[in-house]
Design a protein around this motif. Structure first.
Motif, PDB file in Angstrom:
ATOM      1  N   CYS A   1      35.538 -22.214 -59.721  1.00  0.00           N
ATOM      2  CA  CYS A   1      34.919 -23.545 -59.803  1.00  0.00           C
ATOM      3  C   CYS A   1      35.626 -24.432 -60.835  1.00  0.00           C
ATOM      4  O   CYS A   1      35.762 -25.635 -60.631  1.00  0.00           O
ATOM      5  CB  CYS A   1      33.446 -23.439 -60.173  1.00  0.00           C
ATOM      6  SG  CYS A   1      32.524 -22.162 -59.285  1.00  0.00           S
TER       7      CYS A   1
ATOM      8  N   CYS B   1      38.733 -26.933 -60.147  1.00  0.00           N
ATOM      9  CA  CYS B   1      38.546 -28.320 -59.735  1.00  0.00           C
ATOM     10  C   CYS B   1      37.680 -29.117 -60.703  1.00  0.00           C
ATOM     11  O   CYS B   1      37.871 -30.315 -60.854  1.00  0.00           O
ATOM     12  CB  CYS B   1      37.912 -28.385 -58.348  1.00  0.00           C
ATOM     13  SG  CYS B   1      39.006 -27.836 -57.028  1.00  0.00           S
ATOM     14  N   HIS B   2      36.720 -28.470 -61.330  1.00  0.00           N
ATOM     15  CA  HIS B   2      35.747 -29.211 -62.146  1.00  0.00           C
ATOM     16  C   HIS B   2      36.133 -29.340 -63.616  1.00  0.00           C
ATOM     17  O   HIS B   2      35.395 -29.931 -64.380  1.00  0.00           O
ATOM     18  CB  HIS B   2      34.361 -28.571 -62.022  1.00  0.00           C
ATOM     19  CG  HIS B   2      33.698 -28.837 -60.696  1.00  0.00           C
ATOM     20  ND1 HIS B   2      32.931 -29.954 -60.473  1.00  0.00           N
ATOM     21  CD2 HIS B   2      33.699 -28.155 -59.527  1.00  0.00           C
ATOM     22  CE1 HIS B   2      32.474 -29.933 -59.222  1.00  0.00           C
ATOM     23  NE2 HIS B   2      32.935 -28.859 -58.625  1.00  0.00           N
TER      24      HIS B   2
HETATM   25  C1  HEC Z   1      38.614 -27.591 -54.287  1.00  0.00           C
HETATM   26  C2  HEC Z   1      37.986 -28.140 -55.451  1.00  0.00           C
HETATM   27  C3  HEC Z   1      36.575 -27.662 -55.792  1.00  0.00           C
HETATM   28  C4  HEC Z   1      36.151 -26.363 -56.020  1.00  0.00           C
HETATM   29  C5  HEC Z   1      36.955 -25.082 -55.937  1.00  0.00           C
HETATM   30  C6  HEC Z   1      34.758 -26.464 -56.382  1.00  0.00           C
HETATM   31  N1  HEC Z   1      34.357 -27.772 -56.371  1.00  0.00           N
HETATM   32 FE1  HEC Z   1      32.454 -28.453 -56.655  1.00  0.00          FE
HETATM   33  N2  HEC Z   1      33.038 -30.343 -56.181  1.00  0.00           N
HETATM   34  C7  HEC Z   1      34.336 -30.739 -55.921  1.00  0.00           C
HETATM   35  C8  HEC Z   1      34.351 -32.168 -55.613  1.00  0.00           C
HETATM   36  C9  HEC Z   1      35.580 -32.991 -55.304  1.00  0.00           C
HETATM   37  C10 HEC Z   1      33.017 -32.607 -55.679  1.00  0.00           C
HETATM   38  C11 HEC Z   1      32.522 -34.043 -55.387  1.00  0.00           C
HETATM   39  C12 HEC Z   1      31.767 -34.125 -54.086  1.00  0.00           C
HETATM   40  C13 HEC Z   1      32.480 -33.898 -52.786  1.00  0.00           C
HETATM   41  O1  HEC Z   1      33.552 -33.248 -52.689  1.00  0.00           O
HETATM   42  O2  HEC Z   1      31.941 -34.371 -51.799  1.00  0.00           O
HETATM   43  C14 HEC Z   1      32.214 -31.437 -56.053  1.00  0.00           C
HETATM   44  C15 HEC Z   1      30.837 -31.452 -56.232  1.00  0.00           C
HETATM   45  C16 HEC Z   1      30.102 -30.397 -56.750  1.00  0.00           C
HETATM   46  C17 HEC Z   1      28.712 -30.485 -57.141  1.00  0.00           C
HETATM   47  C18 HEC Z   1      27.843 -31.753 -57.095  1.00  0.00           C
HETATM   48  C19 HEC Z   1      27.943 -32.440 -58.420  1.00  0.00           C
HETATM   49  C20 HEC Z   1      27.326 -33.814 -58.498  1.00  0.00           C
HETATM   50  O3  HEC Z   1      26.939 -34.197 -59.607  1.00  0.00           O
HETATM   51  O4  HEC Z   1      27.256 -34.493 -57.453  1.00  0.00           O
HETATM   52  C21 HEC Z   1      28.347 -29.248 -57.599  1.00  0.00           C
HETATM   53  C22 HEC Z   1      26.982 -28.845 -58.126  1.00  0.00           C
HETATM   54  C23 HEC Z   1      29.515 -28.380 -57.479  1.00  0.00           C
HETATM   55  N3  HEC Z   1      30.559 -29.119 -56.955  1.00  0.00           N
HETATM   56  C24 HEC Z   1      29.541 -27.049 -57.854  1.00  0.00           C
HETATM   57  C25 HEC Z   1      30.646 -26.209 -57.654  1.00  0.00           C
HETATM   58  C26 HEC Z   1      30.621 -24.776 -57.868  1.00  0.00           C
HETATM   59  C27 HEC Z   1      29.431 -23.982 -58.376  1.00  0.00           C
HETATM   60  C28 HEC Z   1      31.857 -24.304 -57.547  1.00  0.00           C
HETATM   61  C29 HEC Z   1      32.354 -22.877 -57.546  1.00  0.00           C
HETATM   62  C30 HEC Z   1      31.619 -21.958 -56.704  1.00  0.00           C
HETATM   63  C31 HEC Z   1      32.651 -25.450 -57.119  1.00  0.00           C
HETATM   64  N4  HEC Z   1      31.890 -26.587 -57.216  1.00  0.00           N
HETATM   65  C32 HEC Z   1      33.973 -25.369 -56.699  1.00  0.00           C
HETATM   66  C33 HEC Z   1      35.453 -29.925 -55.919  1.00  0.00           C
HETATM   67  C34 HEC Z   1      35.434 -28.530 -56.020  1.00  0.00           C
END
Ligand code: HEC
Ligand code: HEC
Ligand code: HEC
Length: 448
Positions: A204, A207-208
């Protein structure tokens, strides 16, 4: 003569330093093996590997539109040029068919190729190093039983001198701690399971978390503070999202389980495949564990009650709008309000999308909002009824800038208190259109 001796000593130090680095950078090749036959792996192990590979998003990165699954060819733009994912089918020539289990383990946990060359951190071995040996072996079993594909990815476009892979050893020396995650005995079993999934296969933070100039994830207090990925903004997961309503553990669960939270919006960008291809395959208990881990990280409440939601909705209304935003208000009321008719005295539901609490609107970066307007939202995982049209061809950069300014000024108020003002929205929209087009071109090329 003194300076000569100094020069000699200096040169000797440099030579020793270079030799030392080369010795450090050197990784020995691991002998090729004959491709293990598919029936040498127990079916239960292969099935376990399938689910784990989904958790690690292997297919999402190692497939590209128009190419067979796992054959690679997806271009990842980096500040140093485009890096293409490799073929990880068991093809003996183009894939990893001649890799032993040991070679595969080393790649996953140390970022080293079978022939000893260093891999770039665009491959998230920096997270996979936390995956247990038995889980890695299950993924190996799964990959070795897939269809081999005799196909190369396109040539990488990494610029000099970063195209010399041995420099990656220096990168590792500076930024990579190979020690795997340890259990935190002060936390629950569920929390530790969540940490294992998030910091391991889930990657996670890849990307975050923001990255430094050399592409390494920032550590400490900067972890999970949000970052731009592929033209979308991955919001902060440390509680500092800019939404007037904090995420709760229940909303995190609902978002990670179904791709949508009635309060905070949907996964429409790079997060969409994380959910539909990856998390969707995991058990409810594991999604619960992830929600527990991130709720703790963000200091989030278990639930939020109706009263708190309505108060958060009512707290966000701009007293006055800039000229740009006023124009955006007119456009929004003409084109968007049919679906986004927000009623600040009622808790929202997913089919009447409330934008006041959505980080795409209230957060520090406009990219996700602009991408949602350009591309729309098409039936995210588990929600076949959710649809929003894309406006890429019907709205100009200036129109989109005006709508974004309107939404941000209205819902992130007072501007500066929860989130900074957004600048150069038309320029950002233009840049994102270009980025989207380049991505399409890369995909079209890789498919040939
Ligand atoms: C490939 C990149 C990527 C990975 C890997 C990733 N995320 Fe995300 N995440 C994003 C993006 C970009 C967004 C913005 C919303 C969208 O993509 O529609 C997001 C949105 C979110 C949100 C919503 C946050 C908000 O305030 O709207 C959460 C919660 C979240 N991710 C949790 C996780 C978790 C837990 C993991 C690991 C299991 C994870 N993400 C892995 C790219 C990623
Ligand atoms: C974020 C995208 C991404 C994800 C997710 C990802 N990979 Fe990769 N992987 C890459 C890239 C990019 C490379 C090529 C790196 C290089 O050339 O240095 C790579 C290289 C590899 C290699 C080295 C192969 C070779 O021939 O050099 C292996 C093995 C591998 N990945 C396995 C996996 C497995 C297993 C998973 C899932 C657990 C996975 N990858 C998930 C991006 C990804
Ligand atoms: C046909 C109905 C419809 C129209 C018209 C529409 N939307 Fe949406 N919109 C939706 C749905 C459904 C969602 C997804 C549910 C959610 O995010 O809660 C959504 C989501 C969004 C999101 C959040 C995306 C995310 O990542 O969470 C934004 C921002 C947005 N819309 C802005 C707009 C703007 C601006 C317009 C006008 C240019 C517009 N919408 C027009 C139905 C619509």
């Amino acid at each position: 003569m003194k300076w000569r001796r100094a020069l000699l000593a200096g040169s000797a130090t440099v030579v020793l330093g270079v030799l030392g680095f080369l010795a450090y950078a050197y990784e020995s090749p691991i002998d090729p093996v004959d491709r293990p036959s598919a029936d040498s792996f127990a079916p239960e192990l292969v099935e376990k590997g399938r689910i784990l590979a989904a958790a690690g998003d292997c297919e999402t990165c190692h497939s590209a539109p128009g190419r067979p699954r796992f054959s690679g060819g997806l271009g990842l733009p980096t500040p140093f040029g485009v890096l293409y994912t490799t073929n990880i089918t068991p093809d003996p020539q183009y894939g990893i068919g001649r890799w032993s289990k040991e070679a595969f383990r080393r790649a996953m946990r140390e970022g080293v190729r079978r022939d000893g060359a260093h891999l770039y951190p665009g491959f998230p071995y920096t997270a996979y190093k936390n995956v247990t040996e038995s889980d890695i072996d299950a993924i190996y079993a799964y990959l070795m039983t897939q269809e081999p594909v005799a196909m190369d990815p396109p040539e990488n476009g990494i610029i000099f001198p970063f195209n010399y892979r041995f420099f990656q050893a220096g990168w590792k020396l500076l930024f990579f701690d190979p020690a795997p995650l340890t259990v935190d005995p002060s936390k629950s079993k569920q929390w530790n399971r969540g940490a294992y999934l998030a910091e391991g296969l889930g990657h996670c933070s890849a990307c975050h978390s923001p990255r430094n100039l050399l592409g390494a994830e920032k550590q400490g207090g900067d972890r999970y503070t949000g970052a731009l990925v592929e033209g979308w903004y991955a919001p902060a997961l440390n509680g500092d999202t800019g939404s007037p309503l904090p995420w709760s553990k229940d909303e995190l669960y609902s978002y990670l389980r179904t791709g949508a939270s009635p309060l905070h919006g949907v996964a429409a960008g790079p997060m969409a495949p994380v959910i539909s291809d990856g998390l969707a395959q995991q058990s409810d208990a594991d999604i619960e564990a992830l929600a527990t881990y991130f709720a703790d990280l963000a200091d989030a409440p278990e639930q939020v009650d109706e009263q708190t939601i309505v108060e958060a909705l009512q707290s966000t209304r701009a007293p006055s709008l800039s000229e740009l935003a006023s124009r955006g208000k007119t456009l929004f009321e003409a084109g968007c309000i049919a679906c986004h008719y927000n009623e600040p005295d009622k808790a929202p539901n997913i089919l009447r999308p409330e934008l006041a609490l959505n980080t795409a609107v209230t957060g520090p970066n406009p990219s996700t909002l602009i991408q949602a307007i350009l591309n729309g939202v098409n039936k995210p995982h588990g929600h076949p009824d959710i649809f929003m049209p894309g406006y890429a061809s019907s709205l100009t950069d200036e129109d989109i800038a005006a709508i974004a300014a309107y939404l941000h000024e209205t819902y992130a108020t007072p501007i500066g208190a929860i989130s900074p003002a957004w600048a150069d929205l038309a320029g950002t929209t233009k840049a994102l259109r270009t980025e989207n087009t380049e991505k399409q071109h890369r995909q079209a090329e890789a498919a040939q």
